[in-house]
Design an enzyme around this catalytic site. Structure first.
Site, PDB file in Angstrom:
ATOM      1  N   ASN A   9     -55.838 -25.943  33.092  1.00 55.39           N
ATOM      2  CA  ASN A   9     -55.216 -26.609  32.139  1.00 55.39           C
ATOM      3  C   ASN A   9     -55.592 -27.750  31.815  1.00 55.39           C
ATOM      4  O   ASN A   9     -55.464 -29.042  31.465  1.00 55.39           O
ATOM      5  CB  ASN A   9     -53.683 -26.727  31.661  1.00 55.39           C
ATOM      6  N   TRP A  10     -56.947 -27.255  30.390  1.00 56.98           N
ATOM      7  CA  TRP A  10     -57.560 -28.121  30.148  1.00 56.98           C
ATOM      8  C   TRP A  10     -56.778 -28.573  29.104  1.00 56.98           C
ATOM      9  O   TRP A  10     -57.544 -30.391  28.320  1.00 56.98           O
ATOM     10  CB  TRP A  10     -58.426 -27.781  29.109  1.00 56.98           C
ATOM     11  N   LYS A  11     -55.428 -28.407  28.226  1.00 58.97           N
ATOM     12  CA  LYS A  11     -54.785 -28.842  27.219  1.00 58.97           C
ATOM     13  C   LYS A  11     -55.110 -29.678  25.470  1.00 58.97           C
ATOM     14  O   LYS A  11     -56.768 -28.650  25.808  1.00 58.97           O
ATOM     15  CB  LYS A  11     -53.877 -30.572  27.890  1.00 58.97           C
ATOM     16  N   HIS A  97     -45.163 -25.001  28.639  1.00 59.75           N
ATOM     17  CA  HIS A  97     -45.165 -26.033  28.875  1.00 59.75           C
ATOM     18  C   HIS A  97     -44.637 -26.723  28.743  1.00 59.75           C
ATOM     19  O   HIS A  97     -43.946 -26.524  27.439  1.00 59.75           O
ATOM     20  CB  HIS A  97     -47.230 -26.459  28.600  1.00 59.75           C
ATOM     21  N   GLU A  99     -45.170 -29.445  27.544  1.00 59.39           N
ATOM     22  CA  GLU A  99     -45.302 -30.497  26.408  1.00 59.39           C
ATOM     23  C   GLU A  99     -45.238 -29.855  25.228  1.00 59.39           C
ATOM     24  O   GLU A  99     -44.493 -30.172  24.151  1.00 59.39           O
ATOM     25  CB  GLU A  99     -47.176 -30.018  26.387  1.00 59.39           C
ATOM     26  N   GLU A 169     -43.191 -26.635  37.095  1.00 58.30           N
ATOM     27  CA  GLU A 169     -44.173 -28.059  36.535  1.00 58.30           C
ATOM     28  C   GLU A 169     -42.960 -29.468  36.559  1.00 58.30           C
ATOM     29  O   GLU A 169     -42.451 -29.619  35.499  1.00 58.30           O
ATOM     30  CB  GLU A 169     -45.620 -28.147  35.387  1.00 58.30           C
ATOM     31  N   GLY A 175     -49.046 -35.716  34.365  1.00 65.38           N
ATOM     32  CA  GLY A 175     -49.931 -37.025  33.777  1.00 65.38           C
ATOM     33  C   GLY A 175     -49.474 -38.304  34.405  1.00 65.38           C
ATOM     34  O   GLY A 175     -49.937 -39.367  33.936  1.00 65.38           O
ATOM     35  N   SER A 215     -49.763 -33.902  38.204  1.00 63.73           N
ATOM     36  CA  SER A 215     -50.437 -34.502  39.219  1.00 63.73           C
ATOM     37  C   SER A 215     -50.985 -33.613  41.087  1.00 63.73           C
ATOM     38  O   SER A 215     -51.717 -34.938  41.535  1.00 63.73           O
ATOM     39  CB  SER A 215     -50.080 -36.120  39.957  1.00 63.73           C
ATOM     40  N   GLY A 236     -53.735 -29.615  35.227  1.00 66.88           N
ATOM     41  CA  GLY A 236     -54.391 -30.511  33.795  1.00 66.88           C
ATOM     42  C   GLY A 236     -55.359 -31.723  34.412  1.00 66.88           C
ATOM     43  O   GLY A 236     -56.739 -31.158  34.093  1.00 66.88           O
ATOM     44  N   GLY A 237     -55.256 -33.748  34.479  1.00 65.01           N
ATOM     45  CA  GLY A 237     -55.891 -34.557  34.066  1.00 65.01           C
ATOM     46  C   GLY A 237     -57.595 -33.310  35.452  1.00 65.01           C
ATOM     47  O   GLY A 237     -58.383 -34.290  35.364  1.00 65.01           O
TER      48      GLY A 237
HETATM   49  P1  13P Z   1     -51.415 -33.248  35.271  1.00 61.92           P
HETATM   50  O1  13P Z   1     -52.362 -32.356  36.314  1.00 61.92           O
HETATM   51  O2  13P Z   1     -52.280 -34.032  34.057  1.00 61.92           O
HETATM   52  O3  13P Z   1     -50.253 -34.016  35.748  1.00 61.92           O
HETATM   53  O4  13P Z   1     -51.043 -32.436  34.297  1.00 61.92           O
HETATM   54  C1  13P Z   1     -50.356 -31.573  35.388  1.00 61.92           C
HETATM   55  C2  13P Z   1     -49.725 -30.411  33.965  1.00 61.92           C
HETATM   56  O5  13P Z   1     -49.299 -30.388  33.114  1.00 61.92           O
HETATM   57  C3  13P Z   1     -50.198 -28.611  34.109  1.00 61.92           C
HETATM   58  O6  13P Z   1     -50.729 -28.030  33.271  1.00 61.92           O
END
Ligand code: 13P
Length: 253
Positions: A9-11, A97, A99, A169, A175, A215, A236-237
């Protein structure tokens, strides 16, 4: 056999040139995907066509949108419909998600509408659920996640549900560098599967892919994915770093 998925997930990150370089770098590495293992890249809307071209002809690799709207078409300035995604050949969409729930007030009911329209257009949802820290501290995370499933998914038929991938999640692990332990992940994944079994029967529940997100990185992917009810991750990251994400793909069991 249920599918295992390493999903990126590049966000809201990267320029198109950076996104191209990242995809090129990951695709260039040798992957040993088994038939039941998939890699999915959830990229920003403006990069969908580019990403779709890059993965053309690659087996078991797919591009996802990070969101879609709940209506077919019309006067909804700034929104993106599933028909548009379908017209680009996109087969997956991330929905719910945390967010989007937090910053864009997406409710369980609204997400149920998005799930419906995605399925109507043959686009598979990766449905995110998970509790905030306050709920985890109160010890009511199972009830919280059950409600998310009930209100967004339980109107589906068994055949429809089988097209949905669930991503657990925990918000406190996103994050933050603070991963749920593999035991905490397994516990919640087993709870989700048991709840699905109550509603749809064990056979259906056993077919549903449940990803862990929060994470995930090269150093912990293998252990987390090794849990019996964890079928991969939504990352994500670490998905923005070629070597990290390649190692995460290799961590699929
Ligand atoms: P991180 O891997 O950066 O914690 O993000 C997780 C996430 O929200 C994937 O959708």
């Amino acid at each position: 056999m249920r599918k295992q998925i390493a999903a990126a997930n590049w966000k809201m990150n990267l320029t198109i040139a950076q996104g191209e370089a990242l995809l090129d770098g990951i695709i260039a590495k040798p992957h040993h995907l088994k038939p039941e293992q998939l890699v999915v890249f959830a990229v920003p809307f403006p990069y969908l066509a580019m990403a779709q071209q890059k993965i053309a002809g690659k087996q078991n690799v797919f591009i996802a949108a990070q969101n879609c709207y709940s209506k077919k078409s019309g006067a909804y300035t700034g929104e993106v419909s599933v028909e548009m995604l379908q017209s680009l050949g996109i087969k997956w969409v991330v929905l719910g998600h945390s967010e989007r729930r937090e910053y864009f007030a997406e409710s369980n009911q609204f997400l149920a509408e998005k799930i419906n329209i995605a399925l109507e257009f043959d686009i598979q949802p990766i449905f995110c659920c998970g509790e905030p820290l306050s709920i985890r501290e109160a010890g009511t995370q199972n009830e919280f996640v059950t409600k998310q499933l009930e209100e967004s998914l339980y109107h589906l038929s068994a055949d429809q549900l089988k097209k949905v991938v669930i991503a657990y999640e925990p918000i406190w692990a996103i994050g933050t560098g603070k991963t749920a332990t593999s035991e905490q992940a397994q516990e919640m994944h087993a709870h989700i599967r048991a709840e699905l079994a109550k509603k749809y029967g064990k056979e259906v529940a056993d077919e549903i892919t449940i990803l862990y997100g929060g994470s995930v990185k090269a150093a912990n992917a293998k252990e987390i994915f090794g849990q019996p009810d964890v079928d991969g991750g939504l990352v994500g990251g670490a998905s923005l770093i070629i070597d990290e994400f390649v190692a995460i793909i290799e961590g699929l069991k």
